[in-house]
Enzyme design. Structure first.
Site, PDB file in Angstrom:
ATOM      1  N   GLU A 107     -33.514   6.440  44.666  1.00  0.00           N
ATOM      2  CA  GLU A 107     -33.735   5.261  45.521  1.00  0.00           C
ATOM      3  C   GLU A 107     -34.219   5.695  46.909  1.00  0.00           C
ATOM      4  OE1 GLU A 107     -29.769   3.658  44.780  1.00  0.00           O
ATOM      5  OE2 GLU A 107     -30.696   1.926  43.818  1.00  0.00           O
ATOM      6  N   GLU A 127     -26.868   5.372  36.684  1.00  0.00           N
ATOM      7  CA  GLU A 127     -25.772   4.464  37.055  1.00  0.00           C
ATOM      8  C   GLU A 127     -25.150   3.769  35.856  1.00  0.00           C
ATOM      9  OE1 GLU A 127     -28.614   4.740  38.677  1.00  0.00           O
ATOM     10  OE2 GLU A 127     -28.319   4.605  40.838  1.00  0.00           O
TER      11      GLU A 127
HETATM   12  C1  3H9 Z   1     -25.448   5.802  42.459  1.00  0.00           C
HETATM   13  O1  3H9 Z   1     -26.243   6.596  42.850  1.00  0.00           O
HETATM   14  C2  3H9 Z   1     -25.404   4.376  42.938  1.00  0.00           C
HETATM   15  C3  3H9 Z   1     -26.566   4.041  43.814  1.00  0.00           C
HETATM   16  O2  3H9 Z   1     -27.514   3.338  43.066  1.00  0.00           O
HETATM   17  C4  3H9 Z   1     -26.100   3.175  44.955  1.00  0.00           C
HETATM   18  C5  3H9 Z   1     -25.257   3.882  45.969  1.00  0.00           C
HETATM   19  C6  3H9 Z   1     -25.998   4.817  46.835  1.00  0.00           C
HETATM   20  N1  3H9 Z   1     -20.799  11.841  43.331  1.00  0.00           N
HETATM   21  O3  3H9 Z   1     -21.703  17.823  36.887  1.00  0.00           O
HETATM   22  P1  3H9 Z   1     -21.409  19.051  37.670  1.00  0.00           P
HETATM   23  C7  3H9 Z   1     -19.808  16.602  41.687  1.00  0.00           C
HETATM   24  S1  3H9 Z   1     -24.257   6.205  41.318  1.00  0.00           S
HETATM   25  C8  3H9 Z   1     -19.750  12.618  43.596  1.00  0.00           C
HETATM   26  O4  3H9 Z   1     -20.265  19.921  37.257  1.00  0.00           O
HETATM   27  P2  3H9 Z   1     -23.978  20.090  36.911  1.00  0.00           P
HETATM   28  C9  3H9 Z   1     -19.013  16.808  40.418  1.00  0.00           C
HETATM   29  O5  3H9 Z   1     -17.868  15.986  40.395  1.00  0.00           O
HETATM   30  C10 3H9 Z   1     -24.481   7.947  41.072  1.00  0.00           C
HETATM   31  N2  3H9 Z   1     -19.611  13.873  43.058  1.00  0.00           N
HETATM   32  O6  3H9 Z   1     -22.708  19.975  37.851  1.00  0.00           O
HETATM   33  C11 3H9 Z   1     -18.699  18.281  40.491  1.00  0.00           C
HETATM   34  O7  3H9 Z   1     -17.626  18.442  41.379  1.00  0.00           O
HETATM   35  P3  3H9 Z   1     -16.483  19.524  41.061  1.00  0.00           P
HETATM   36  C12 3H9 Z   1     -25.682   8.244  40.266  1.00  0.00           C
HETATM   37  C13 3H9 Z   1     -20.574  14.299  42.251  1.00  0.00           C
HETATM   38  O8  3H9 Z   1     -24.857  21.081  37.558  1.00  0.00           O
HETATM   39  C14 3H9 Z   1     -19.941  18.862  41.164  1.00  0.00           C
HETATM   40  O9  3H9 Z   1     -20.587  17.778  41.818  1.00  0.00           O
HETATM   41  N3  3H9 Z   1     -25.739   9.677  40.013  1.00  0.00           N
HETATM   42  C15 3H9 Z   1     -21.683  13.514  41.940  1.00  0.00           C
HETATM   43  O10 3H9 Z   1     -23.570  20.289  35.502  1.00  0.00           O
HETATM   44  C16 3H9 Z   1     -20.905  19.490  40.201  1.00  0.00           C
HETATM   45  O11 3H9 Z   1     -21.202  18.552  39.177  1.00  0.00           O
HETATM   46  C17 3H9 Z   1     -25.075  10.208  38.978  1.00  0.00           C
HETATM   47  O12 3H9 Z   1     -24.442   9.538  38.206  1.00  0.00           O
HETATM   48  C18 3H9 Z   1     -21.784  12.242  42.529  1.00  0.00           C
HETATM   49  N4  3H9 Z   1     -22.833  11.430  42.289  1.00  0.00           N
HETATM   50  O13 3H9 Z   1     -24.666  18.662  36.971  1.00  0.00           O
HETATM   51  C19 3H9 Z   1     -25.216  11.697  38.844  1.00  0.00           C
HETATM   52  N5  3H9 Z   1     -22.473  14.206  41.074  1.00  0.00           N
HETATM   53  O14 3H9 Z   1     -17.167  20.840  41.140  1.00  0.00           O
HETATM   54  C20 3H9 Z   1     -23.920  12.284  38.384  1.00  0.00           C
HETATM   55  C21 3H9 Z   1     -21.873  15.388  40.877  1.00  0.00           C
HETATM   56  O15 3H9 Z   1     -15.511  19.297  42.160  1.00  0.00           O
HETATM   57  N6  3H9 Z   1     -23.956  13.731  38.373  1.00  0.00           N
HETATM   58  N7  3H9 Z   1     -20.724  15.464  41.589  1.00  0.00           N
HETATM   59  O16 3H9 Z   1     -15.943  19.208  39.719  1.00  0.00           O
HETATM   60  C22 3H9 Z   1     -24.530  14.432  37.378  1.00  0.00           C
HETATM   61  O17 3H9 Z   1     -25.129  13.906  36.455  1.00  0.00           O
HETATM   62  C23 3H9 Z   1     -24.360  15.913  37.430  1.00  0.00           C
HETATM   63  O18 3H9 Z   1     -23.259  16.187  38.250  1.00  0.00           O
HETATM   64  C24 3H9 Z   1     -25.587  16.690  37.987  1.00  0.00           C
HETATM   65  C25 3H9 Z   1     -25.211  18.186  38.163  1.00  0.00           C
HETATM   66  C26 3H9 Z   1     -26.748  16.571  36.981  1.00  0.00           C
HETATM   67  C27 3H9 Z   1     -26.020  16.163  39.326  1.00  0.00           C
END
Ligand code: 3H9
Length: 702
Positions: A107, A127
């Site tokens: 976004e 999301e």
């Molecule tokens: C959104 O964006 C709403 C918007 O439209 C409106 C509002 C702005 N938040 O998965 P990993 C942490 S909704 C907080 O092990 P990888 C995760 O908990 C969001 N924390 O690594 C972990 O912490 P820890 C839309 C997050 O390399 C660490 O980062 N976005 C978030 O296997 C490493 O993560 C998503 O849904 C977050 N958004 O994968 C993306 N993301 O080490 C969700 C990650 O303490 N995230 N963390 O356990 C993912 O898909 C994967 O984490 C990503 C990296 C591909 C980014």
């Protein structure tokens, strides 16, 4: 002292906004505040010809900070209004992208006038996987950039696309190789120099044609079929608003939908699972233990399980040696693997070159000596203590020093098998679920003497092959199958009391379980379930209750082994289960033999309570015993391995929704009504103490 995660500077006439919020630069309230300041600095910096937005570390913003959604004050509008300021900026704004540009990150990028990305960048709107829709103009900007059809598909599935696909779809403007910040600055200078017109995504027109109308209608129809996931309908409504309304009005529709979804039980459950899955990868007692590798894997047993396990490694590019006892068994096993790959190829999921590459990573052998150089060897032979002990003893001898020996046992005592190897520190359980190449769950079983680095390695290997690993201590059935036990026990008692398999299955399926217990048993094999019960009986491990699990044992004796014999709890026409009056007769006879009274009416509520509350009670007991580290681990086991509905967050999350005191009093009620001679209804001590202190199980830590 908190450090501002966003900085602004003017470098040679180009304004730079740099976000640094490790690990994934998520948009937290602090980042929003930092961006507001940085943007104000740019807006008052008359010397800056253009602005470049860049993120430090491994990725551009990977989304809104999911943890911040729990706050009652959370609001998407402050971030959205910054995006509007970027979009309407009279000076050029460039986003320079790398890593995973997801959700709020995309976004942010779409609000800029120009987007360039490194070749391996990925783009998506995940999301929906959190039960949400993009809440900061994403549903309004993406259809304007990529067209409605692709935008709907990306937002509804949460799948990501490559930089090449994003470029072709018009989501980004350029792919470039190099250091992102330098690339962004160079692009900004070039575009300013060329006096390129500013392209605002908010101002783009959406083509309203037959394809758009059809895409929206199809999406609405799909959403209507899945009422358990309200985000789907909300996404369609928001994209419809993008098509039919001015940008600002569409944005308001989106914000309203986001607010409602954020507070929904579905989104809360899915957010819980997001963090639970990541927490499950952490092992509390370990301190910096480093994984042992591994780069080559051996598997003993080329049956359905062994073959499925082998596929996981081949899919990840890791070579596998598979050992069998006969040429025939080996050939059968490898051809089953080939058939599975060819089925995937026929569905277009793999090309023939990939099939051959994966098959090329598998080597069959009849000699244990071929395992001598493997870093990890997994035994996947028949579930029988003596056979597994013999295999483990041989592995203890042939595997090289430092190699890890894993057992895929689902019920046997891991510590006994570990001792049989003569090197128990090298042994860990890796309990795959059938079909092993498909199911995401992997229970990693920590034995009494498993070395810390062996455990760490098993967890890392699991993630490398795309599994969701959860650590379990040693007990009968580990986490999942142990909790399945009371669930199956009550299923059988209900059948004896007069419920029908179809009634039991549809009651729990109405709760969202992928498959009720009777259909599940028929699919996995009544014989498999019965043999486990018989094995426990022989080991003296059953409760002294002659009516315990008599149904599965009788069906087995009668050769009703489930779908494979076209008869089990149901009779089958092909794969379709049909009610079978014979089963009702069998249950009536057994009830008579065991003096169990038949009842006229058994309600769905009773079925759900008896199956689910006993399962929850067992889960809480498992926590109390230290078999599982945390409640979230149990939720991951059940949602990733047993078809528990993710939108209910898993059994422990659901327990808090129901209320622990309600569960305790219901268990006690059934104890009074059904009798509690064998302790089936006794609430676990931890459940009782949580009720007394008014705590939730979700917040419980050891
Ligand atoms: C959104 O964006 C709403 C918007 O439209 C409106 C509002 C702005 N938040 O998965 P990993 C942490 S909704 C907080 O092990 P990888 C995760 O908990 C969001 N924390 O690594 C972990 O912490 P820890 C839309 C997050 O390399 C660490 O980062 N976005 C978030 O296997 C490493 O993560 C998503 O849904 C977050 N958004 O994968 C993306 N993301 O080490 C969700 C990650 O303490 N995230 N963390 O356990 C993912 O898909 C994967 O984490 C990503 C990296 C591909 C980014």
């Amino acid at each position: 002292m908190s450090v501002n995660p966003v900085s602004y500077e003017n470098r040679n006439g180009i304004g730079l906004v740099i976000i640094s919020n490790p690990p994934v630069n998520a948009i937290s309230p602090e980042v929003v505040a930092g961006l507001r300041e940085a943007l104000a600095a740019f807006e008052t910096d008359a010397q800056a010809k253009a602005l470049v937005i860049h993120c430090e570390g491994r990725t551009f913003v990977a989304g809104g900070d999911i943890a911040s959604f729990e706050s009652p004050e959370f609001d998407t509008r402050p971030f959205s209004s910054l995006l509007t300021r970027l979009d309407t900026s009279p000076r050029l704004v460039v986003a320079t992208l790398h890593g995973t540009v997801l959700g709020g990150g995309l976004e942010l990028a779409m609000a800029c006038h120009y987007r360039l990305a490194l070749p391996d960048t990925r783009f998506g709107m995940p999301e929906v996987r959190l039960g949400l829709l993009p809440g900061s103009q994403g549903t309004q900007r993406l259809p304007r950039l990529s067209g409605v059809s692709l935008a709907l598909s990306l937002i509804l599935t949460g799948q990501s696309v490559s930089a090449n696909d994003a470029l072709a779809a018009g989501i980004i403007n350029e792919i470039a190789e190099g250091e992102p910040l330098a690339l962004g600055i160079a692009a900004a200078e070039r575009l300013v120099e060329a006096k390129a017109p500013l392209r605002r995504s908010s101002g783009l027109k959406i083509a309203i044609d037959a394809a758009t109308t059809q895409a929206l209608a199809e999406a609405a129809a799909t959403a209507a079929k899945k009422p358990a996931y309200p985000a789907l309908g909300a996404i369609v409504r928001a994209v419809e608003a993008a098509v039919n309304l001015p940008f600002e009005e569409g944005e308001r529709v989106e914000a309203r939908e986001f607010d409602q979804l954020r507070l929904s039980s579905t989104s809360r459950a899915l957010r819980h699972l997001f963090f639970a899955e990541r927490a499950a990868a952490r092992i509390p007692s370990l301190k910096g233990d480093v994984a042992r590798g591994p780069n080559s894997v051996g598997i003993v047993g080329a049956g359905t399980m062994g073959g499925g396990i082998a596929m996981n490694f081949a899919n990840a590019g890791i070579p596998v040696v598979i050992v069998e006892t006969s040429d025939d068994a080996l050939r059968r096993g490898l051809s089953l693997v080939r058939r599975n790959y060819e089925t995937s190829a026929a569905k277009g999921k793999l090309n023939s070159e990939q099939v051959e590459k994966r098959m090329g990573l598998l080597t069959g052998s009849l000699d244990y000596a071929s395992l001598a150089s493997c870093d990890l060897v997994i035994e996947a032979v028949f579930e029988n203590l003596q056979i597994k002990k013999d295999v483990c003893a041989r592995l203890g001898q042939v595997c090289r020093t430092g190699a890890i020996i894993a057992t895929n046992t689902s019920t046997l005592d891991l510590d006994v098998l570990a001792e049989a190897t003569g090197r128990p520190a090298d042994v860990v359980g890796m309990h795959f679920f059938s079909p092993a190449n498909v199911m995401r769950l992997l229970e990693v079983v920590r034995g009494a003497r498993t070395a810390p680095d062996v455990l760490v390695t098993a967890m890392q290997v699991a993630r490398r092959i795309g599994k969701v690993p959860v650590v379990s201590g040693v007990c009968y059935g580990f986490i999942g199958n142990r909790m399945l036990e009371p669930y199956m026990r009550e299923t059988e008692f209900l059948l004896l009391e007069g419920a029908h398999p179809g009634q039991i299955d549809s009651a729990v399926e109405s709760l969202g379980m992928a498959m009720g217990p009777c259909r599940m048993s028929d699919l996995s094999g009544v014989d498999i379930g019965a043999k486990v019960v018989i094995g426990q009986y022989e080991a003296g491990a059953l409760p002294p209750d002659p009516s315990y699990r008599v149904v599965v044992r009788r069906l087995f004796e009668l050769g009703r082994h489930g779908q494979k014999t076209q008869a089990g709890y149901y009779r089958y026409e092909g794969r379709t289960p049909l009610p079978d009056p014979l089963v009702a007769d069998i249950c009536a006879d057994l009830a008579r033999e065991h003096g169990i009274a038949r009842r006229g009416v058994i309600t769905d509520q009773e079925i759900i309570q008896r199956l689910m509350y006993t399962l929850i009670n067992e889960g809480i007991q498992i926590l109390d015993e230290g078999i599982s580290y945390r409640p979230g681990d149990i939720d991951i086991v059940w949602t990733a391995g047993y078809g528990f509905p993710d939108y209910r967050g898993g059994p422990m999350f659901m327990a808090d929704q129901i209320g622990l005191s309600e569960i305790e009093s219901t268990l006690e009620h059934y104890g009074r009504v059904r009798g509690n001679q064998f302790g089936y209804w006794t609430p676990s001590n931890l459940l009782k103490s949580l009720v007394v202190t008014g705590q939730r199980i979700g917040g419980w830590t050891r």
